[in-house]
Scaffold this motif. Structure first.
Motif, short mmCIF file in Angstrom:
data_model
loop_
_atom_site.label_atom_id
_atom_site.label_comp_id
_atom_site.label_asym_id
_atom_site.label_seq_id
_atom_site.Cartn_x
_atom_site.Cartn_y
_atom_site.Cartn_z
N THR B 135 0.86 -1.18 0.00
CA THR B 135 0.00 0.00 0.00
C THR B 135 0.90 1.23 0.00
OG1 THR B 135 -0.04 0.16 2.39
CG2 THR B 135 -1.74 -1.19 1.38
N ARG B 136 0.27 2.40 -0.17
CA ARG B 136 1.10 3.61 -0.25
C ARG B 136 1.72 3.94 1.10
NH1 ARG B 136 -2.28 7.85 1.57
NH2 ARG B 136 -4.41 7.09 1.77
N TYR B 139 5.53 3.09 1.33
CA TYR B 139 6.50 3.71 0.43
C TYR B 139 7.75 4.14 1.19
CZ TYR B 139 2.95 4.04 -3.22
OH TYR B 139 2.01 3.74 -4.16
N ASP B 143 8.19 8.51 -0.32
CA ASP B 143 8.00 9.29 0.90
C ASP B 143 9.33 9.96 1.29
OD1 ASP B 143 7.91 10.04 3.66
OD2 ASP B 143 6.07 8.86 3.85
N GLU B 215 -1.83 3.92 -11.24
CA GLU B 215 -1.40 3.32 -9.98
C GLU B 215 0.11 3.38 -9.98
OE1 GLU B 215 -1.73 2.61 -6.56
OE2 GLU B 215 -3.69 2.53 -7.53
N ASP B 218 5.67 2.89 -5.66
CA ASP B 218 6.66 3.57 -4.82
C ASP B 218 7.69 4.30 -5.67
OD1 ASP B 218 8.13 4.40 -2.74
OD2 ASP B 218 8.88 2.44 -2.15
#
Lengths: 301, 300
Positions: B135-136, B139, B143, B215, B218
């Motif tokens: 999921t995000r 990351y 990030d 989508e 990362d």
């Protein structure tokens, strides 16, 4: 005594003043150019938001660090006041003059505290004025946004004063500069995380608003989202009995099909000043306690 | 000499080790909790639960990139500034250990410990981030804050901050000014790195249909543009072409536009980690050189 205070701490005062002046001039210029931008905005709301967001974001990324600025006041203004005198042994000279040590401490804490509070208030006013240039858009939020809340209004001054007194009191208790600074960092960090993380939710009972996400009034401090089933039971999102396996795109449709409606718990924007004064009062109480601790340690020695 | 170094700086060592252990414990417990909360979940449910778990520590993870500044303040600045401020350097530098060796042992010993501590933090944060994989929230490249607090970059940031404090103390010779300057320089460097990290390599160019929500995964984004119907790259679609916001992307796609994004793909994570670590190590060596020069040249 005022002259002594100024003479011993002028470097801190001057550097802080210079930094504030720099930040103020930058925000002023940026804010004035915002006014030109707002005047030339196109009618389309999506386009307006995009242009404003591009203008807002770079400065905002720096502003999100402002709640930490008071910590520097605690480190560089507060901690040295008493700890440095102890560490260097100069307290023997300072406290055996015609000025009693009560008055010595009281004058120092009062003047430096006043300056720190004024500097904090100045920061609050500058940030307020800058935010106001984004009038009536979500970018101007100062209540719904927890990082901005602490750097605006009166509470900004209270945070600066509190941090100063925290540094001064830990210096008086520990009597050594480096440990006092380290403890100041730890206590300030814990308190800031506590207040931003969950403390503010406790200042008042939230208002319940029934309706969808679109009903959230602008600049409200949202606490919780719930869902109301057709038979009137309320669920938190994680405990929903239906639609748990739906993916993101169908999730809201699925809940609408099941006739669930939303309930939002929030503090409306007009509570801004109430929350500001609540937090200010709490911080001032802690500040007074810290000042008393410093006074006790210094006079009892 | 090593014993002296440990003895003089043991408080910093103990406190740092204790804080790292405590933070590691928090991350471990939280990570185990995340794993068991997410077990068996899929789709929106999983994202929802992971999002709530992530939210608990997001505030703390967000400030991790500035934590090295504390190493600069409490490990670095006192090394030279405190000796000079208290006058103890007069005694220390007139012993049988030459002052060059005194300084090199201190810098090497403390620098090594600081780097190890930074690497340990990086490993812990990486392991914690891995519980959100897929999921995000997991990351570590896209990030900004997580990137600087994981992998080898975490160790490099700690070492750099330490040496910045040392050099500040060597040049200014007083602790409080050295600390203030360390904070200012560190924050400027951090801001600069955050702004220009995308320039470590030439970004990849990806063209995709305008109405397809990509989508992305990362990746480290490095700008975007539009490809107009004639195949020319433009910064913005033609003005007034698609005024409706709700149908903007579909309308743009219907008018023959394609979306262009510049990005660094996820597999560049390690390459960027080493680039950032390399840049910081060069800066560290320069700072160490400044400190060495100041100490070796100074008369007691």
């Amino acid at each position: 005594m005022f002259w002594l205070t100024w003479r011993q701490h002028r470097m801190q005062v001057l550097v802080t003043a210079a930094l504030l002046l720099g930040a103020g001039v930058y925000l002023l210029v940026h804010g004035l150019r915002n006014a030109d931008m707002v005047a030339a905005l196109p009618a389309d709301p999506g386009e307006r938001e995009r242009i404003m967001g591009e203008r807002f974001r770079p400065v905002y990324q720096v502003l999100t660090w402002l709640p930490w600025a008071p910590l520097l006041v605690g480190l560089f203004w507060g901690a040295p006041v008493v700890a440095r005198e102890y560490e260097r042994g100069t307290y023997r000279l300072a406290w055996t003059q015609s000025v009693t040590r009560h008055r010595w401490l009281a004058t120092k804490l009062a003047w430096l505290g006043l300056l720190a509070a004024l500097a904090g208030l100045a920061v609050g006013m500058m940030v307020d004025a800058w935010l106001a240039t984004f009038a009536d858009t979500r970018f101007a939020d100062r209540f719904g946004n927890p990082t901005v809340f602490g750097s605006t209004g009166v509470v900004s001054g209270a945070w600066w004063l509190f941090a100063f007194m925290l540094g001064a009191a830990t210096g008086a208790v520990l009597r050594r500069l480096l440990p006092a600074m380290a403890v100041t960092v730890a206590v300030f960090t814990a308190l800031l995380f506590g207040v931003i993380g969950f403390g503010r939710d406790l200042y008042a009972e939230p208002v319940r608003i029934a309706g969808g996400f679109d009903e959230v009034p602008r600049d409200a401090m949202v606490e919780e989202y719930g869902w109301v089933s057709p038979d009137g039971t309320e669920y938190l999102t994680a405990d929903l009995p239906v639609c748990q396996s739906a993916d993101r795109t169908e999730y809201l449709d699925c809940l609408a099909e099941e006739r669930f409606s939303q309930a939002i718990y929030l503090h409306p924007a007009d509570r801004y000043w109430r929350f500001q004064w609540t937090e200010t009062a709490l911080l001032l109480v802690v500040t007074a306690a810290l000042a008393a601790a410093a006074g006790y340690r210094v006079t009892r020695r | 000499m090593f014993w002296l170094t440990i003895r003089q700086h043991r408080m910093q060592l103990v406190v740092t080790a204790a804080l790292l252990a405590a933070f590691g414990l928090v991350l471990l417990v939280h990570g185990i909790g995340t794993r068991s909360a997410a077990a068996g979940l899929t789709g929106e449910d999983l994202t929802q639960v992971l999002g709530e778990r992530h939210q608990m520590l997001a505030l703390v993870i967000g400030v991790l990139p500035v934590v090295p500044v504390l190493v600069g303040l409490f490990w670095g600045a006192p090394v030279l500034a405190r000796e000079i401020e208290r006058g103890t350097h007069v005694m220390v530098w007139t012993q049988s250990v030459p002052r060059r060796r005194w300084l090199l042992t201190k810098l090497a010993g403390l620098g090594l410990l600081v780097t190890l501590a930074g690497l340990a933090l990086g490993a812990m944060v990486s392991a914690w981030t891995a519980t959100f994989e897929g999921t995000r929230f997991g990351y570590r490249f896209g990030d900004t804050a997580v990137f600087a607090s994981t992998g080898v970059a975490a160790g490099a940031w700690w070492l750099f901050a330490f040496m910045l404090g040392v050099a500040g103390g060597a040049v200014l010779r007083r602790m409080l000014p050295a600390m203030a300057v360390s904070i200012a320089v560190f924050l400027l460097v951090l801001l600069g790195v955050f702004l220009y990290r995308g320039d470590y390599a030439a970004p990849e160019r990806v063209v995709s249909p305008a109405d397809l929500a990509s989508e992305s995964g990362d990746i480290l984004p490095a700008g975007g543009a539009w490809l107009d119907p004639a195949g020319k790259e433009v910064a913005d679609v033609e003005e007034g072409l698609c005024p409706e916001r709700a149908t903007f992307y579909k309308c743009v796609a219907d008018n023959g536009y394609q979306s262009v994004s510049y990005l660094h793909p996820a597999d560049r994570y390690w390459r960027f980690q080493w680039t950032e670590a390399g840049i910081l190590l060069v800066a560290t060596v320069l700072l160490a050189g400044v400190a060495y020069q100041r100490v070796a040249r100074r008369s007691v």
